[in-house]
Design an enzyme around this catalytic site. Structure first.
Site, PDB file in Angstrom:
ATOM      1  N   ASP A 191       1.070  -1.353   0.168  1.00  0.00           N
ATOM      2  CA  ASP A 191      -0.058  -0.179   0.070  1.00  0.00           C
ATOM      3  C   ASP A 191       0.736   1.317   0.159  1.00  0.00           C
ATOM      4  O   ASP A 191       2.150   1.241   0.394  1.00  0.00           O
ATOM      5  CB  ASP A 191      -1.083  -0.145   1.120  1.00  0.00           C
ATOM      6  CG  ASP A 191      -2.178   0.892   1.048  1.00  0.00           C
ATOM      7  OD1 ASP A 191      -2.066   1.806  -0.045  1.00  0.00           O
ATOM      8  OD2 ASP A 191      -3.300   0.700   1.740  1.00  0.00           O
TER       9      ASP A 191
HETATM   10  C1  BGC Z   1      -5.081   3.086  -0.204  1.00  0.00           C
HETATM   11  C2  BGC Z   1      -5.175   2.150  -1.100  1.00  0.00           C
HETATM   12  C3  BGC Z   1      -4.871   2.804  -2.520  1.00  0.00           C
HETATM   13  C4  BGC Z   1      -3.496   3.669  -2.572  1.00  0.00           C
HETATM   14  C5  BGC Z   1      -3.298   4.332  -3.864  1.00  0.00           C
HETATM   15  C6  BGC Z   1      -3.774   4.104  -0.080  1.00  0.00           C
HETATM   16  O1  BGC Z   1      -4.004   5.133   0.592  1.00  0.00           O
HETATM   17  O2  BGC Z   1      -5.018   2.435   0.968  1.00  0.00           O
HETATM   18  O3  BGC Z   1      -6.304   1.312  -1.032  1.00  0.00           O
HETATM   19  O4  BGC Z   1      -4.948   1.729  -3.613  1.00  0.00           O
HETATM   20  O5  BGC Z   1      -3.619   4.497  -1.482  1.00  0.00           O
HETATM   21  O6  BGC Z   1      -3.935   5.539  -3.926  1.00  0.00           O
END
Ligand code: BGC
Length: 687
Positions: free
Chosen positions: A241
């Site tokens: 993540d």
């Molecule tokens: C989220 C993810 C997301 C990523 C990219 C993170 O803050 O938890 O689900 O895919 O950002 O935007």
């Protein structure tokens, strides 16, 4: 499914490419070089991997190193019903079709990987990201996620399931340590991830921000190597993540392949310069890095990004996509109450219909965090009703209440961050505005022949990085509903949101009630069709609607939204599993949903099980006057935990008076006691 041979060929090609690469080139491929893109090795014809959120559509484009939209009309897309809405259809075919739309749009927008679907379990109704997830039930989650992933991946793009694992609260999401035993993980939190790997051949997986039992998920050797790679044989790509990695050494040896982050300091990501240095000075073996490249290069071949096979081109915003999303939206709406058959409404000529509620005319696509969508369009319920009713009725609208963010927008968002004195002004302004909107709605209701209330939550409550503090229905809606009911006792209430709210104070006196999860660009039209009877509702609740927050096990334990450590004391007793054990009645049960028609399960039997599945054969009759769809649900008794759990379901479409015999598979063996019915509290047969 990829054959062994093909994968072997891909592996060989990957190894021969890796042999030609310098350390610098290798490093470029295992971390973000832009916010949503890894680095390319042009010399060898290896492109960058481009990703996008997920899951309600393909997100707008950002500048390479700034969280600033590039600002183009070309990234307007189809906006899908959220995963909770997809789950509420209880229709695997719909999940597959929704996946196909998402996959085609992902490829159509020139992306390689869609950061979707979210398959975390809804442990509490307060979790801000629940709308991105399917259900509190692992079986329903996996049965809907698998076809959705297959639909996505048919388009030469990768699905990336997230967030592995036990990412069930937003509070302190970057550091909270989830203490949970392996048995609970295997029973509740892992099954959807496992099925995605084993049954859908998912090409990518995203680690969660949180820790599990002391280890950060994105660099956990146990999760990513022992479980994912060794037990489940996952040979796809693991992405962190954004900002989920905090240690170069651990990340390198964990099974993680690509580190992504939110900062533009790309060279200093753990798996950038620090990894290069660690390899150079012998702290980390280069073979660890090569394993990651192997996964990435196999993925690129699977997607036909490299190699000689032509890649599909995808498409977006097609009329066909919009129609598919309308069908999904129609099937997701849940009829919760219909006393005296107040629904569908029978509109008289020249009738004056008043729609009250901010959600009556609110667009939800642009909110929620990374799941935000720049929708080509979004039909609101008010627009939908207007479009369907045409000129013979007079539709009036009163906002009725105001959500906090809207007033902040009115007076400039800075209002939210001003100091004490100004906050008092803000509160005063909010109270005054609320009062005048309420009074306006009440006086308009007196002039109307009929009132429809459309409220609930919005993405100021259901959003990333945030959990609601309680389950109350915000913005004074409960009081407003009570006032309006005095004027129109047959008032229909529609709740829209990603999570249920308390309804105890008014629900008994409401005769007609619908629930709609954020339902995509055609949601408003679908709702209008249901209200007017053009579509017979067939959605089922993918979560328990609790009477009170304490009825949810995470809350009766006091183990939710804690900052350092959250202990899953309830073990496997999540959602309706806990309600059965604790003998608590929900307000509306998991799997519940009514129809305008009446269905009856007239007979049912089971065949001998083969492996882990048993074929179920059921006869259903539509005894009502409307054509419609019915969901047969099969539960098995789990003697170890003493509860019934969903193990099979099938949606059947029947015209009025029709009878049908349907066969489908349940995940059960000969010894299992099976219950067939409308939900776990309404069983027609024991087989
Ligand atoms: C989220 C993810 C997301 C990523 C990219 C993170 O803050 O938890 O689900 O895919 O950002 O935007």
């Amino acid at each position: 499914m990829m054959t062994e041979n093909v994968t072997e060929n891909y592996r060989n090609k990957a190894l021969s490419l890796i042999a030609k690469m310098s350390l610098e080139e290798k490093i470029r491929m295992v971390h973000g070089n832009e916010l949503f893109r890894t680095g390319a090795v042009e010399r060898l014809g290896i492109p960058a991997l481009t990703m996008s959120d997920g899951p309600c559509g393909v997100r707008q484009d950002f500048k390479p190193s700034k969280w600033e939209a590039i600002g183009t009309s070309r990234d307007e897309v189809s906006y899908l019903p959220c995963n909770s809405a997809i789950a509420a259809t209880f229709n695997k075919e719909i999940a597959y079709e929704a996946g196909k739309v998402l996959g085609e749009e992902t490829r159509g927008r020139g992306k390689d990987m869609i950061l979707a679907p979210g398959v975390n379990i809804k442990r509490s109704p307060l979790c801000g990201r629940n709308f991105e997830y399917f259900s509190e039930d692992p079986y329903l989650t996996k049965k809907m996620a698998v076809p959705l992933i297959k639909g996505i991946q048919e388009n030469d793009v990768a699905a990336c399931i997230k967030h592995f694992a036990a990412n069930n609260q937003e509070t302190a999401r970057h550091e909270v340590d989830t203490i949970v035993d392996e048995e609970t993980l295997n029973e509740i939190y892992f099954p959807a991830f496992k099925a995605a790997v084993e049954e859908a051949n998912v090409h990518a997986l995203m680690g969660a921000y949180n820790k599990i039992n002391g280890e950060y998920c994105c660099q956990s050797n146990h999760l990513l190597n022992d479980v994912l790679r060794n037990k489940w044989n996952f040979d796809g790509v693991v992405v962190s993540d954004w900002g989920g990695v905090d240690d170069t050494y651990e990340a390198a040896q964990s099974g993680l392949d690509i580190e992504m982050d939110v900062t533009d300091d790309f060279d200093n990501y753990n798996m950038a310069e620090p990894l290069k240095e660690a390899i150079k000075n012998g702290e980390i073996s280069e073979s660890e890095l090569d394993k990651k490249l192997e996964h990435i290069l196999i993925l690129m071949q699977r997607l036909h990004m490299i190699g000689t096979e032509a890649r599909k081109n995808g498409s977006y915003n097609t009329f066909a996509h919009q129609q598919k999303l309308l069908e999904a939206a129609e099937e997701s709406i849940v009829l919760l109450k219909n006393e005296d058959d107040v629904l569908p409404i029978k509109v008289k000529d020249k009738e004056k219909i008043l729609i009250v509620g901010e959600n009556g005319d609110k667009k939800h696509a642009p909110g929620g965090g990374s799941a935000e969508i720049k929708a080509l369009y979004e039909v609101t319920p008010l627009q939908g009703l207007q479009m369907e009713l045409g000129g013979n009725a007079e539709i009036m609208y009163a906002q009725g209440y105001i959500s906090g963010a809207d007033i902040a927008q009115d007076s400039g968002w800075q209002a939210m961050s001003l100091k004490d004195q100004e906050n008092k002004d803000f509160d005063k302004e909010y109270a005054e505005k609320s009062k005048s909107l309420r009074e306006e709605a009440i006086s308009m209701a007196k002039e109307a022949d009929r009132v429809i209330f459309i409220g609930g939550l919005n993405h100021d409550e259901d959003k990333e990085g945030y959990d609601r503090k309680d389950m109350s229905l915000p913005f004074g809606q409960a009081e407003l509903i009570a006032e309006l009911q005095k004027i129109d006792p047959d008032m229909i209430v529609v709740m829209i949101g990603g999570n249920p709210c308390e309804m105890q104070s008014w629900v008994d006196s409401v005769k007609g009630m619908l629930y709609m999860f954020y339902n995509g660009m055609e949601g408003g039209r679908a709702l209008a069709e249901v209200i007017l009877g053009k579509v017979n509702p067939s959605g089922r609740l993918p979560v328990s609607f609790y009477k009170r927050l304490e009825d949810c096990s995470a809350h009766s334990n006091g183990e939710f939204a804690k900052k350092d450590e959250v202990v899953y004391r309830e073990g496997v007793y999540v959602g309706y599993r806990h309600l059965q054990k604790a003998e608590i009645d929900p307000l509306f049960a998991f799997g519940y949903g009514l129809s305008y028609s009446e269905f009856e399960i007239t007979s049912g039997k089971r065949k001998k099980s083969t492996g882990k599945t048993t074929e179920i054969s059921v006869e259903v009759a539509n005894k009502g006057k409307y054509a419609g769809a019915f969901v047969i649900e099969v539960f098995k008794y789990n003697p170890k935990y003493d509860y019934k759990e969903l193990c099979g379901f099938e949606k059947v479409r029947l015209s009025s008076g029709e009878k049908k015999q349907v066969s489908f598979e349940a995940e059960a063996v000969d010894e299992d006691k099976l219950y067939i019915g409308e939900n776990y509290r309404s069983i027609s047969l024991e087989v």
